[in-house]
Design an enzyme around this catalytic site. Structure first.
Site, PDB file in Angstrom:
ATOM      1  N   GLY A 253       1.000  -1.323  -0.089  1.00  0.00           N
ATOM      2  CA  GLY A 253       0.109   0.192   0.072  1.00  0.00           C
ATOM      3  C   GLY A 253       0.948   1.103   0.124  1.00  0.00           C
TER       4      GLY A 253
ATOM      5  N   GLY B  11       0.679   5.406   1.008  1.00  0.00           N
ATOM      6  CA  GLY B  11       0.082   6.479   1.618  1.00  0.00           C
ATOM      7  C   GLY B  11       0.521   7.836   1.290  1.00  0.00           C
TER       8      GLY B  11
ATOM      9  N   ALA C 203       4.388   7.661   3.233  1.00  0.00           N
ATOM     10  CA  ALA C 203       5.235   6.290   3.183  1.00  0.00           C
ATOM     11  C   ALA C 203       4.674   5.308   2.323  1.00  0.00           C
ATOM     12  CB  ALA C 203       4.910   5.599   4.590  1.00  0.00           C
TER      13      ALA C 203
ATOM     14  N   LYS D 125       7.030  -0.205   6.875  1.00  0.00           N
ATOM     15  CA  LYS D 125       6.561   1.102   6.566  1.00  0.00           C
ATOM     16  C   LYS D 125       7.876   1.825   6.269  1.00  0.00           C
ATOM     17  CE  LYS D 125       3.597   4.923   7.832  1.00  0.00           C
ATOM     18  NZ  LYS D 125       2.154   4.976   8.612  1.00  0.00           N
TER      19      LYS D 125
ATOM     20  N   ASP E 105      -6.691   9.839  12.580  1.00  0.00           N
ATOM     21  CA  ASP E 105      -6.614   9.724  11.197  1.00  0.00           C
ATOM     22  C   ASP E 105      -7.500   8.479  10.810  1.00  0.00           C
ATOM     23  OD1 ASP E 105      -6.262  10.034   8.347  1.00  0.00           O
ATOM     24  OD2 ASP E 105      -4.155   9.374   8.561  1.00  0.00           O
TER      25      ASP E 105
HETATM   26  P1  ATP Z   1      -1.672   8.030   5.254  1.00  0.00           P
HETATM   27  O1  ATP Z   1      -1.971   8.628   3.781  1.00  0.00           O
HETATM   28  O2  ATP Z   1      -3.043   7.303   5.505  1.00  0.00           O
HETATM   29  O3  ATP Z   1      -1.120   8.906   6.266  1.00  0.00           O
HETATM   30  P2  ATP Z   1       0.668   6.437   5.363  1.00  0.00           P
HETATM   31  O4  ATP Z   1       1.353   7.060   4.371  1.00  0.00           O
HETATM   32  O5  ATP Z   1       0.808   6.909   7.020  1.00  0.00           O
HETATM   33  O6  ATP Z   1      -0.764   6.802   4.917  1.00  0.00           O
HETATM   34  P3  ATP Z   1      -0.058   3.931   6.059  1.00  0.00           P
HETATM   35  O7  ATP Z   1      -1.501   4.219   5.955  1.00  0.00           O
HETATM   36  O8  ATP Z   1       0.439   3.347   7.233  1.00  0.00           O
HETATM   37  O9  ATP Z   1       0.749   4.747   5.247  1.00  0.00           O
HETATM   38  O10 ATP Z   1      -0.167   2.479   4.867  1.00  0.00           O
HETATM   39  C1  ATP Z   1      -0.568   2.662   3.656  1.00  0.00           C
HETATM   40  C2  ATP Z   1      -1.219   1.468   3.166  1.00  0.00           C
HETATM   41  O11 ATP Z   1      -0.315   0.260   3.190  1.00  0.00           O
HETATM   42  C3  ATP Z   1      -2.749   1.086   3.937  1.00  0.00           C
HETATM   43  O12 ATP Z   1      -3.563   1.932   3.522  1.00  0.00           O
HETATM   44  C4  ATP Z   1      -2.818  -0.245   3.835  1.00  0.00           C
HETATM   45  O13 ATP Z   1      -3.407  -0.545   2.476  1.00  0.00           O
HETATM   46  C5  ATP Z   1      -1.272  -0.912   3.644  1.00  0.00           C
HETATM   47  N1  ATP Z   1      -0.679  -1.334   5.248  1.00  0.00           N
HETATM   48  C6  ATP Z   1      -0.516  -0.532   6.101  1.00  0.00           C
HETATM   49  N2  ATP Z   1      -0.182  -1.370   7.361  1.00  0.00           N
HETATM   50  C7  ATP Z   1      -0.086  -2.536   6.885  1.00  0.00           C
HETATM   51  C8  ATP Z   1      -0.021  -3.890   7.452  1.00  0.00           C
HETATM   52  N3  ATP Z   1       0.391  -3.851   8.757  1.00  0.00           N
HETATM   53  N4  ATP Z   1      -0.187  -5.032   6.890  1.00  0.00           N
HETATM   54  C9  ATP Z   1      -0.511  -4.845   5.339  1.00  0.00           C
HETATM   55  N5  ATP Z   1      -0.931  -3.794   4.857  1.00  0.00           N
HETATM   56  C10 ATP Z   1      -0.684  -2.612   5.367  1.00  0.00           C
END
Ligand code: ATP
Length: 304
Positions: free
Chosen positions: A22, A24, A27, A44, A138
């Site tokens: 995934g 975000g 990250a 991540k 969030d």
């Molecule tokens: P945001 O834009 O919401 O702030 P972010 O950059 O902080 O996102 P995360 O939300 O932590 O990133 O992760 C992005 C994506 O990765 C999630 O929407 C999910 O699809 C996938 N993901 C996150 N953690 C896990 C996990 N532990 N196992 C499997 N997939 C995960």
């Protein structure tokens, strides 16, 4: 720890990196395997060079809060690997994708029992976080991950989380527009737990309807709808609860509605039991009335 070596496709010689799970705003989350034990994890990967001043502090907050909250419905943070350019959060691996994709695959929303099942788990996790005075800030379906093997969903991404003191207001504006409470968007001081509860409401709406309650053609229209708390109740319900009987949905329209598609109505017709005799039905009805303590049938009463 700048001394850690990062070879392409590997983190510090400890994890082999695999496909992207995934992405975000801050990250990318990748599948990885521990080199020695073979354990599969989610990593991540946060590019430090892309973080502006305040975001670096928030990152520490994410790590602190994730270490603090240990709950069966919250993704576990196993370890943190800090290198010169990147920060790696080694997380418990969700093997079933995230809830946003799941909702998108179910036009018209999930079956109510499923929606209830998942929602109860998210509420359980948030209730635990709030007891520890951690606010998530969030909450959205993208941050709920499926763990198929364990048969549960878990909350992740504590990137906007923080500690709060009950009764003391917070001021930092954060979150994602479609899921944010009006007081956050106004830039007011806000009561921390209440903003998570608003987002829970948005999640529940999405689970049962299949789309967000506030989603207009552009952000400024979406903002107006949130401020006015203007959203529509699921179409099927408003189609039936019509004062004018002529405008009320017909059974054909109800049965053909998207919300009922994919539901098998046949189990009931498959077990067609012989009709009980009217005497036993009357006896059963009397028994039910006694159990509920209702003095008389209310069916004949006029409704004003
Ligand atoms: P945001 O834009 O919401 O702030 P972010 O950059 O902080 O996102 P995360 O939300 O932590 O990133 O992760 C992005 C994506 O990765 C999630 O929407 C999910 O699809 C996938 N993901 C996150 N953690 C896990 C996990 N532990 N196992 C499997 N997939 C995960």
């Amino acid at each position: 720890q700048p001394s850690l070596t990062v070879i392409e496709g590997q983190i510090a010689g400890l994890y082999d990196l695999g496909r992207t799970l995934g992405t975000g705003r801050f990250a990318v989350v990748k599948l990885a395997r521990h080199v020695f034990t073979g354990q599969r994890v989610a990593v991540k990967v946060i590019d430090k060079s892309k973080l502006a001043g305040g975001a670096a502090g928030q990152l520490l907050q994410e790590v602190r809060c994730m270490k603090l909250v240990q709950h069966p419905n919250v993704v576990r943070l196993y370890e943190v690997i800090d290198t010169h350019a990147k920060l790696y959060l080694i997380l418990e691996l969700g093997d079933g994708g995230d809830m946003f994709d799941h909702i998108m695959r179910h036009e018209g929303g999930l079956a109510e029992v499923r929606a209830k099942h998942y929602f109860a788990q998210i509420v359980h996790a948030i209730s635990y976080c709030h007891r520890l005075h951690v606010v998530h800030r969030d909450l959205k379906p993208e941050n709920v991950v499926f763990f198929q093997e364990q048969g549960v969903v878990k909350l992740t991404d504590f990137g906007f989380s923080n500690r709060f003191q009950p009764g003391k207001m917070l001021t930092t504006s954060c979150g994602s527009l479609a899921y944010s409470a009006p007081e956050i968007l106004l830039g007011d001081e806000y009561d921390a737990p209440a903003v998570d509860i608003w987002s829970l409401g948005v999640i529940l709406y999405m689970l049962v309807c299949g789309h967000p309650p506030f989603q207009e053609a552009n952000d400024s229209e979406t903002l107006t709808m949130i401020m006015d708390c203007r959203y529509t109740v699921p179409a099927l319900i408003s189609r039936m609860l019509q004062r004018d009987p002529k405008r009320r949905a017909s059974l054909e329209q109800i049965e053909g509605h998207a919300w009922l598609q994919g539901v098998d109505p046949s189990p009931a017709s498959r077990c067609l039991a012989p009709l009980p005799c009217s005497r036993s039905v009357r006896r059963k009805r009397r028994r039910m009335r006694r159990m509920r303590g209702s003095p008389a049938p209310w069916r004949g009463r006029a409704v004003h």
